[in-house]
Design a protein around this motif. Structure first.
Motif, PDB file in Angstrom:
ATOM      1  N   ALA A 138       0.924  -1.105  -0.145  1.00 36.62           N
ATOM      2  CA  ALA A 138       0.125   0.330   0.098  1.00 36.62           C
ATOM      3  C   ALA A 138       0.505   1.341  -0.142  1.00 36.62           C
ATOM      4  O   ALA A 138       0.963   2.402  -0.438  1.00 36.62           O
ATOM      5  CB  ALA A 138      -0.750   0.214   1.654  1.00 36.62           C
ATOM      6  N   THR A 139       1.580   1.110   0.421  1.00 41.31           N
ATOM      7  CA  THR A 139       2.915   2.416   1.051  1.00 41.31           C
ATOM      8  C   THR A 139       3.275   3.302  -0.306  1.00 41.31           C
ATOM      9  O   THR A 139       3.638   3.735  -1.104  1.00 41.31           O
ATOM     10  CB  THR A 139       3.709   2.039   1.800  1.00 41.31           C
ATOM     11  OG1 THR A 139       2.694   1.685   3.356  1.00 41.31           O
ATOM     12  CG2 THR A 139       4.552   3.429   2.396  1.00 41.31           C
ATOM     13  N   LEU A 140       4.295   1.605  -1.194  1.00 46.16           N
ATOM     14  CA  LEU A 140       4.943   1.727  -2.217  1.00 46.16           C
ATOM     15  C   LEU A 140       3.696   2.790  -3.357  1.00 46.16           C
ATOM     16  O   LEU A 140       4.290   3.148  -4.149  1.00 46.16           O
ATOM     17  CB  LEU A 140       4.871   0.165  -3.188  1.00 46.16           C
ATOM     18  CG  LEU A 140       6.232  -0.365  -2.250  1.00 46.16           C
ATOM     19  CD1 LEU A 140       6.611  -1.387  -2.858  1.00 46.16           C
ATOM     20  CD2 LEU A 140       7.300   0.481  -1.513  1.00 46.16           C
ATOM     21  N   ARG A 141       2.085   1.897  -2.935  1.00 43.27           N
ATOM     22  CA  ARG A 141       1.667   2.404  -4.366  1.00 43.27           C
ATOM     23  C   ARG A 141       1.604   4.252  -3.907  1.00 43.27           C
ATOM     24  O   ARG A 141       1.156   4.654  -4.585  1.00 43.27           O
ATOM     25  CB  ARG A 141       0.144   1.981  -4.535  1.00 43.27           C
ATOM     26  CG  ARG A 141       0.278   0.718  -4.993  1.00 43.27           C
ATOM     27  CD  ARG A 141      -0.744  -0.203  -4.460  1.00 43.27           C
ATOM     28  NE  ARG A 141      -2.273   0.368  -5.494  1.00 43.27           N
ATOM     29  CZ  ARG A 141      -3.648   0.177  -5.229  1.00 43.27           C
ATOM     30  NH1 ARG A 141      -3.622  -0.138  -3.773  1.00 43.27           N
ATOM     31  NH2 ARG A 141      -4.137   0.820  -5.462  1.00 43.27           N
ATOM     32  N   VAL A 142       1.408   4.249  -3.039  1.00 44.66           N
ATOM     33  CA  VAL A 142       0.901   5.935  -1.912  1.00 44.66           C
ATOM     34  C   VAL A 142       1.947   6.604  -2.560  1.00 44.66           C
ATOM     35  O   VAL A 142       1.886   7.394  -3.230  1.00 44.66           O
ATOM     36  CB  VAL A 142       0.509   5.746  -0.427  1.00 44.66           C
ATOM     37  CG1 VAL A 142       1.203   7.215  -0.413  1.00 44.66           C
ATOM     38  CG2 VAL A 142      -0.283   5.499  -0.259  1.00 44.66           C
ATOM     39  N   LEU A 143       3.410   6.106  -2.325  1.00 41.01           N
ATOM     40  CA  LEU A 143       4.930   6.604  -3.070  1.00 41.01           C
ATOM     41  C   LEU A 143       4.465   6.613  -4.834  1.00 41.01           C
ATOM     42  O   LEU A 143       5.531   8.091  -5.305  1.00 41.01           O
ATOM     43  CB  LEU A 143       6.044   6.478  -1.643  1.00 41.01           C
ATOM     44  CG  LEU A 143       6.373   6.077  -1.082  1.00 41.01           C
ATOM     45  CD1 LEU A 143       7.622   5.876  -0.590  1.00 41.01           C
ATOM     46  CD2 LEU A 143       6.434   7.394  -0.379  1.00 41.01           C
ATOM     47  N   GLU A 144       4.577   5.960  -4.859  1.00 43.95           N
ATOM     48  CA  GLU A 144       4.326   6.210  -6.576  1.00 43.95           C
ATOM     49  C   GLU A 144       4.115   7.511  -7.079  1.00 43.95           C
ATOM     50  O   GLU A 144       3.673   7.926  -7.871  1.00 43.95           O
ATOM     51  CB  GLU A 144       3.888   4.897  -7.422  1.00 43.95           C
ATOM     52  CG  GLU A 144       4.148   4.861  -9.035  1.00 43.95           C
ATOM     53  CD  GLU A 144       3.798   3.371  -8.890  1.00 43.95           C
ATOM     54  OE1 GLU A 144       3.306   2.470  -8.584  1.00 43.95           O
ATOM     55  OE2 GLU A 144       2.809   3.563 -10.671  1.00 43.95           O
ATOM     56  N   ALA A 145       2.854   7.294  -5.802  1.00 41.89           N
ATOM     57  CA  ALA A 145       1.635   8.180  -6.490  1.00 41.89           C
ATOM     58  C   ALA A 145       1.980  10.300  -6.574  1.00 41.89           C
ATOM     59  O   ALA A 145       1.385  10.531  -7.583  1.00 41.89           O
ATOM     60  CB  ALA A 145       0.278   8.492  -5.916  1.00 41.89           C
ATOM     61  N   THR A 146       3.197   9.516  -5.689  1.00 38.88           N
ATOM     62  CA  THR A 146       3.416  11.518  -5.198  1.00 38.88           C
ATOM     63  C   THR A 146       4.875  11.805  -6.274  1.00 38.88           C
ATOM     64  O   THR A 146       4.884  12.361  -6.536  1.00 38.88           O
ATOM     65  CB  THR A 146       4.609  11.365  -4.511  1.00 38.88           C
ATOM     66  OG1 THR A 146       6.033  10.701  -4.028  1.00 38.88           O
ATOM     67  CG2 THR A 146       3.892  10.774  -3.358  1.00 38.88           C
ATOM     68  N   VAL A 198       1.069  14.268   0.779  1.00 35.36           N
ATOM     69  CA  VAL A 198       0.826  12.908   1.392  1.00 35.36           C
ATOM     70  C   VAL A 198       0.467  12.605   3.249  1.00 35.36           C
ATOM     71  O   VAL A 198      -1.275  12.655   2.782  1.00 35.36           O
ATOM     72  CB  VAL A 198       1.844  11.348   1.678  1.00 35.36           C
ATOM     73  CG1 VAL A 198       1.073  10.685   2.093  1.00 35.36           C
ATOM     74  CG2 VAL A 198       2.841  11.401   0.428  1.00 35.36           C
ATOM     75  N   ARG A 199       0.695  13.512   3.174  1.00 32.66           N
ATOM     76  CA  ARG A 199      -0.101  13.958   4.740  1.00 32.66           C
ATOM     77  C   ARG A 199      -0.911  14.484   5.085  1.00 32.66           C
ATOM     78  O   ARG A 199      -1.746  14.009   5.476  1.00 32.66           O
ATOM     79  CB  ARG A 199       1.247  14.974   5.333  1.00 32.66           C
ATOM     80  CG  ARG A 199       1.546  13.983   6.909  1.00 32.66           C
ATOM     81  CD  ARG A 199       2.543  14.707   7.998  1.00 32.66           C
ATOM     82  NE  ARG A 199       3.959  14.118   7.788  1.00 32.66           N
ATOM     83  CZ  ARG A 199       4.988  15.236   7.084  1.00 32.66           C
ATOM     84  NH1 ARG A 199       4.640  16.105   7.111  1.00 32.66           N
ATOM     85  NH2 ARG A 199       5.851  14.184   7.406  1.00 32.66           N
ATOM     86  N   ARG A 200      -1.729  15.725   3.644  1.00 32.33           N
ATOM     87  CA  ARG A 200      -2.899  16.265   3.734  1.00 32.33           C
ATOM     88  C   ARG A 200      -3.579  15.344   3.243  1.00 32.33           C
ATOM     89  O   ARG A 200      -4.948  15.550   3.603  1.00 32.33           O
ATOM     90  CB  ARG A 200      -2.457  17.115   2.722  1.00 32.33           C
ATOM     91  CG  ARG A 200      -1.813  18.676   2.623  1.00 32.33           C
ATOM     92  CD  ARG A 200      -2.311  19.683   1.858  1.00 32.33           C
ATOM     93  NE  ARG A 200      -1.708  19.697   0.206  1.00 32.33           N
ATOM     94  CZ  ARG A 200      -0.519  20.609   0.458  1.00 32.33           C
ATOM     95  NH1 ARG A 200      -0.013  20.672   1.419  1.00 32.33           N
ATOM     96  NH2 ARG A 200      -0.553  19.962  -1.074  1.00 32.33           N
ATOM     97  N   ALA A 201      -3.172  14.404   2.095  1.00 30.36           N
ATOM     98  CA  ALA A 201      -3.993  13.260   1.840  1.00 30.36           C
ATOM     99  C   ALA A 201      -4.797  12.494   3.056  1.00 30.36           C
ATOM    100  O   ALA A 201      -5.843  11.607   3.425  1.00 30.36           O
ATOM    101  CB  ALA A 201      -3.322  12.356   0.768  1.00 30.36           C
ATOM    102  N   ALA A 209      -7.765   5.570  -1.773  1.00 31.28           N
ATOM    103  CA  ALA A 209      -7.858   6.543  -1.582  1.00 31.28           C
ATOM    104  C   ALA A 209      -7.664   7.689  -1.210  1.00 31.28           C
ATOM    105  O   ALA A 209      -7.677   9.064  -1.644  1.00 31.28           O
ATOM    106  CB  ALA A 209      -9.534   6.569  -0.600  1.00 31.28           C
ATOM    107  N   LEU A 210      -7.006   7.281  -1.187  1.00 31.90           N
ATOM    108  CA  LEU A 210      -5.624   8.362  -0.406  1.00 31.90           C
ATOM    109  C   LEU A 210      -4.658   8.579  -1.681  1.00 31.90           C
ATOM    110  O   LEU A 210      -4.475   9.754  -2.268  1.00 31.90           O
ATOM    111  CB  LEU A 210      -4.449   7.169   0.144  1.00 31.90           C
ATOM    112  CG  LEU A 210      -4.392   7.478   1.540  1.00 31.90           C
ATOM    113  CD1 LEU A 210      -3.262   6.210   2.489  1.00 31.90           C
ATOM    114  CD2 LEU A 210      -4.640   8.221   2.500  1.00 31.90           C
TER     115      LEU A 210
END
Ligand code: NAI
Length: 336
Positions: A21-29, A298-301, A328-329
């Motif tokens: 999950a974290t890697l997906r979020v990091l990729e979105a940045t 990321v924090r705002r999301a 959602a994030l």
């Protein structure tokens, strides 16, 4: 654009799920990473016969930065904990625990924003213990000038760089006059270099009470190993518990970013794990890598999705799966 080489330790239990999950979020940045995935923990033990294969060390020494999920320690057989071994071998002397109220996460206060900086290498955790005669035991608290100066420097430096206003040195020098006395002497010496930062000293028992009654009065707190171990969990309890609190262990060269929670054996493989703590640990890593803007996004999301309360995981009272929450994030990062 820089590509950051980072060691990845997915770990055991829910570790691989929250890591994915974290890697997906990091990729979105949009920040680019070159991950070097290495094994550690119980699974590593089954395959390699050790909880911390040499390859993991080699990788962290090379990349200098690791993102790490929770790991289990096989029971029996005298296995050393991966976490303790890593901290000692890499001299990760500073344990950083930013504790912030999150919107939508039920807790006693809604406006806590403090940082616990814990000395990670000595004090009563040096493990120098023995039985003097049957029925009489002794544990030696080791406190060195070198370790006190560097942890104080870390705390003031952190405060200065983050625009924080105050550092509180937590101690028990009224009783342990020599050891905690040295700690205070060192923090005062370092403090002289940071006149813009307010400084106060608080006895640990008073500090514990004040953290419960009025945690808003704290900003950055610096303390020895045992006090830090206890007060950082107390602080986590003020904002909803260990499941949402990030952490980092930082040395002169290397830094390991990891959540505080464990492998959650009761929910493994069910898609229920809450990845927030690892995701927020990753935001500390982003800042460490000079990617403060991505960290803030990321924090705002996280704030937005938790605050809306529609797509949250079961531990926070919602019904969303790890994947739904992550999606959602990602949408929140992309939209704003
Ligand atoms: P734990 O933190 O794994 O679980 C305690 C409770 O919190 C469980 O009900 C679990 O389901 C829940 N929980 C924890 N993290 C969660 C998450 N992200 N999302 C949703 N629910 C979550 O603590 P426990 O049970 O004491 O330890 C289990 C194993 O983890 C042990 O082998 C222990 O050694 C290891 N551990 C590893 C740590 C690390 O690697 N940093 C830290 C603490 C424990």
């Amino acid at each position: 654009m820089t590509t950051h080489a980072v060691t990845l330790i997915p770990g055991d239990g829910i570790g691989p799920e929250v890591t994915r999950a974290t890697l997906r979020v990091l990729e979105a940045t949009g920040v680019r990473f070159e991950w070097d995935e290495v094994p550690a923990g119980e699974e590593a033990y089954k395959v390699h016969g050790t909880v911390l294969p040499e390859r993991a060390f080699e990788s962290i020494r090379r990349t200098r930065v690791a993102l790490k999920g929770p790991v289990g320690t096989p029971i029996g057989g005298g296995h050393r904990s991966v976490n303790v071994t890593l901290r000692q071998a890499l001299d990760l002397y500073s344990c950083l625990r930013p504790v912030r109220s999150l919107p939508g996460v039920k807790s006693r206060y809604g406006d806590v924003d403090l940082v616990v900086v814990r000395e990670n290498t000595e004090g009563l955790y040096s493990g120098v213990e023995h039985t003097v005669v049957p029925g009489v035991t002794e544990s030696i608290k080791i406190v060195t000038e070198k370790a006190c100066l560097r942890i104080a420097r870390f705390a003031f430096d952190y405060a200065a760089r983050r625009g924080r206003k105050k550092v509180t040195a937590v101690h028990k020098a009224n009783i342990m006059k020599i050891t905690d006395g040295l700690f205070l002497e060192c923090t005062r010496r370092v403090r002289a270099d940071y006149p813009q930062i307010e400084y106060e000293e608080l006895i640990i028992d008073n500090c514990a009470m004040q953290m419960v009654i009025r945690p808003q009065r704290f900003d950055v707190l610096v303390m020895d190993n045992l006090y830090g171990d206890i007060l950082s969990d107390l602080a986590a309890g003020l904002v909803g518990g260990l499941g949402v609190v990030p952490g980092a262990n930082i040395g002169e060269r290397e830094a390991v970013f990891e959540p505080v929670h464990g492998t959650a054996p009761d929910i493994v493989g069910k898609g229920l794990a809450n990845p927030t703590a690892l995701i927020l640990s990753a935001t500390l890593m982003l800042e460490h890598l000079g990617e403060a803007d991505a960290a803030a996004r990321v924090r705002r999301a996280v704030d937005r999705i938790l605050g809306e309360g529609k797509t949250i995981t079961g531990d926070l009272g919602g019904k969303a799966s790890t994947d739904d929450y992550t999606a959602a994030l990602i949408a929140a990062i992309k939209n704003g």
